[in-house]
Write a protein that holds these residues in place. Structure first.
Motif, PDB file in Angstrom:
ATOM      1  N   GLY A   1     -23.873  10.713   2.594  1.00  0.00           N
ATOM      2  CA  GLY A   1     -24.712  12.214   2.400  1.00  0.00           C
ATOM      3  C   GLY A   1     -23.791  13.280   2.803  1.00  0.00           C
ATOM      4  N   VAL A   2     -22.407  12.934   3.123  1.00  0.00           N
ATOM      5  CA  VAL A   2     -21.514  13.961   3.520  1.00  0.00           C
ATOM      6  C   VAL A   2     -20.645  14.592   2.401  1.00  0.00           C
ATOM      7  CG1 VAL A   2     -19.389  14.327   4.934  1.00  0.00           C
ATOM      8  CG2 VAL A   2     -21.502  13.660   5.962  1.00  0.00           C
ATOM      9  N   GLU A   3     -20.305  15.744   2.322  1.00  0.00           N
ATOM     10  CA  GLU A   3     -19.499  16.362   1.259  1.00  0.00           C
ATOM     11  C   GLU A   3     -18.389  16.989   1.963  1.00  0.00           C
ATOM     12  OE1 GLU A   3     -19.090  19.928  -1.902  1.00  0.00           O
ATOM     13  OE2 GLU A   3     -21.030  18.887  -1.548  1.00  0.00           O
ATOM     14  N   LEU A   4     -17.034  16.616   2.040  1.00  0.00           N
ATOM     15  CA  LEU A   4     -16.000  17.161   2.619  1.00  0.00           C
ATOM     16  C   LEU A   4     -15.270  18.253   1.832  1.00  0.00           C
ATOM     17  CD1 LEU A   4     -14.637  13.888   4.306  1.00  0.00           C
ATOM     18  CD2 LEU A   4     -16.107  15.420   5.163  1.00  0.00           C
ATOM     19  N   ALA A   5     -14.983  19.366   2.566  1.00  0.00           N
ATOM     20  CA  ALA A   5     -14.068  20.538   2.001  1.00  0.00           C
ATOM     21  C   ALA A   5     -12.823  20.529   2.947  1.00  0.00           C
ATOM     22  CB  ALA A   5     -14.759  21.844   1.917  1.00  0.00           C
TER      23      ALA A   5
END
Length: 436
Positions: A31-35
Motif C-alpha cells: 500500500g505504499v507509493e514512493l516518490a
C-alpha cells in the motif's frame, strides 16, 4: 500511503548504494507509493516515481556564503561571515516551527509553498548520507526545511544511516538540532561524532539507533559482471590493490598532495608486487574520482588502470572492491564497500569533514589503523600500510564482522523504519476501505 524519499545521490555511487538499499526495503511495504527526489545517475528502479524539487536558502544568504568561501577553509574574517549566514538561516527557518510552511519549493510546473508540497505526502524518509553538516549548507537547509514541514503537519519523519557533522557554527548547530528533535527516528552510521551530535539534540531511546551505513544493505553485482569489469581494466582474476583519490571544493586535498600519495602507493604496490586499480565512487564534474585518478596516474611510476564504462553501478563497484587484496583511498564508500566484504581498507583523510569519516570507519570496524592522515604519508608510510594489509588477524576479524554489520543494519532498518511505516500504511488502507 505516499512517502517522499529525499537523498543526496548526485552522481556518487556510494550515495546511490544507500538509496538503493533503502528503496529495496521500502517498496516491499504493501500500500505504499514512493516518490523519490530525482537522481542524475542512471535510475535502476522502474515503477518508482522520481520528481525534481529544490528548497534553496534565501538568495542573499547564499551570496554571503559564496563570499565567505566556507567550503574552502576560510580565514577568521570569512568564518565570522559564514557564522552570520547560519544565524540568518536559523532565523528564516524559525517561521516554519509555527506550521506556516511559507517557504517556496522549486518544482516542475512552478514553485509551491513548503506546506503545500508536504501536504502531498504522508511521510518523509531521508536516505543515508553525509549532508547533515555545514560543509553543504544547501543540503542541510533542504533537509531541515522538509523535516520541519512534515513535522508541522504531524507526519512521521525517518532518517537512516546518517553522518551528522562536522558542525562549525552555532547557527548551523541550532538549525540541525531543531530539525532532529522533530524526527520520528534517526539512524546514525558511526558511534563517534554523529552519535554525540544526535544525543545533544535530545534524541534517545527508540528514536535513535546506530544503524551503520545504508550501503550495508546493497548486494554486490553478479560474479560474471565483476569478472567482465576487471577484465576490461586489464586486471583479470589476479589480486590487486584498489585505489581512490578525490579532489574537490569540499576536500582539503590539493593536487600538490598527489606526488606524496603516489610515492606511498608505489612503495606499497612494489613491495607486495600487486597491480593497482583506481575505483571511482564519485563521477560528478566538481569532485570526479576519474579525473583525480588520471592526475594521480601521472605521478606514479607504475601503471594505474582506471575502472570505467557506462555500465558502472553501485553494485558493480561494491563487487569489484570485494575482489581486492586491499584498498587505500579517500571515499567513505570506497572503504565501506571493501570493509563490508572483509577486505582491509585504509581511509586517507585531510580536513575535518574527511577526518570524521575516517574516524567513523575506524570506530565501526574496530581498528584505529584504518584511518591514515595524508599529512602523515612519510617515508615510513609504505611499511606501516603494508603491515596493516598483511595483518591476517585483522582480515579474520573483518570477515567475521562484515556479515554481522549487514545483519545489524537489516534488523535496525526493519525495526525502526519498515515496520512503523508498514503499520501506518495498513492503518491508511483500513481507513480507505472503511470510507468506501
Amino acid at each position: 500511503m505516499k512517502i517522499l524519499v529525499d537523498h543526496g545521490a548526485y552522481e556518487n555511487f556510494g550515495d546511490l548504494a544507500m538509496l538503493e538499499a533503502a528503496l529495496a526495503r521500502l517498496r516491499t511495504i504493501p500500500g505504499v507509493e514512493l516518490a523519490v527526489q530525482e537522481a542524475p545517475v542512471q535510475w535502476p528502479w522502474p515503477g518508482i516515481r522520481t520528481m525534481g524539487y529544490d528548497i534553496r536558502p534565501p538568495g542573499a544568504t547564499l551570496r554571503r556564503f559564496a563570499r565567505a568561501r566556507i567550503l574552502a577553509g576560510p580565514p577568521r574574517a570569512a568564518m565570522h561571515a559564514a557564522a552570520r549566514c547560519w544565524q540568518l538561516l536559523a532565523h528564516h527557518l524559525a517561521g516554519l516551527a509555527g506550521g506556516t510552511g511559507a517557504w517556496p519549493v522549486r518544482i516542475a510546473g512552478g514553485p509551491q509553498r513548503l506546506s503545500q508540497f508536504c501536504a502531498q505526502f504522508d511521510a518523509l524518509f531521508v536516505a543515508g548520507g553525509g549532508d547533515l553538516n555545514d560543509v553543504f549548507p544547501q543540503a542541510l537547509w533542504r533537509c531541515c526545511c522538509l523535516v520541519r514541514g512534515f513535522a508541522a503537519q504531524g507526519k512521521p519523519v525517518f532518517l537512516s544511516g546518517q553522518q551528522i557533522g562536522p558542525i562549525r557554527h552555532a547557527g548551523s548547530a541550532r538549525l540541525l538540532r531543531a530539525a532532529l528533535r522533530r524526527a520520528t527516528f534517526v539512524g546514525v552510521r558511526e558511534p563517534g561524532d554523529s552519535w554525540r551530535l544526535a544525543t545533544a539534540a535530545g534524541l534517545a531511546g527508540a528514536r535513535l539507533a546506530l544503524t551503520g551505513d545504508d550501503s550495508l544493505g546493497l548486494l554486490p553485482a553478479a560474479a560474471d559482471a565483476i569478472d567482465a569489469a576487471l577484465a576490461a581494466s586489464g586486471i583479470g582474476r589476479e589480486p590487486f590493490l584498489a585505489v581512490n583519490i578525490r579532489i574537490g571544493p569540499y576536500v582539503d586535498v590539493a593536487a600538490d598532495s598527489l606526488p606524496a600519495i603516489a610515492r606511498v602507493l608505489d612503495g606499497v604496490a612494489g613491495r607486495c608486487r600487486l597491480p593497482l586499480l583506481a575505483v571511482p565512487i564519485s563521477v560528478a564534474d566538481e569532485d570526479s574520482d576519474l579525473q583525480a585518478a588520471e592526475a594521480l596516474a601521472r605521478c606514479l611510476r607504475r601503471p594505474l588502470p582506471i575502472l570505467r564504462g557506462n555500465r558502472l553501478s553501485a553494485a558493480l563497484l561494491k563487487g569489484v572492491l570485494g575482489r581486492a587484496h586491499g584498498a587505500i583511498g579517500m571515499s567513505y564508500h570506497f572503504c565501506t564497500f571493501a570493509l563490508s566484504q572483509g577486505v582491509p581498507a585504509i581511509a586517507l583523510y585531510a580536513g575535518d569533514y574527511y577526518a570524521q569519516k575516517a574516524a567513523g570507519l575506524a570506530d565501526c570496524w574496530g581498528d584505529a589503523r584504518l584511518a591514515e592522515p595524508i599529512a602523515r604519508l612519510d617515508d615510513e608510510a609504505p611499511g606501516r600500510l603494508l603491515q596493516l594489509l598483511g595483518d591476517e588477524a585483522l582480515r579474520a576479524r573483518l570477515r567475521e564482522a562484515a556479515p554481522m554489520a549487514a545483519r545489524n543494519w537489516e534488523d535496525a532498518f526493519a525495526a525502526h523504519v519498515v515496520r512503523p511505516l508498514a503499520g501506518r500504511a495498513q492503518a491508511y488502507l483500513n481507513s480507505v476501505k472503511s470510507s468506501q
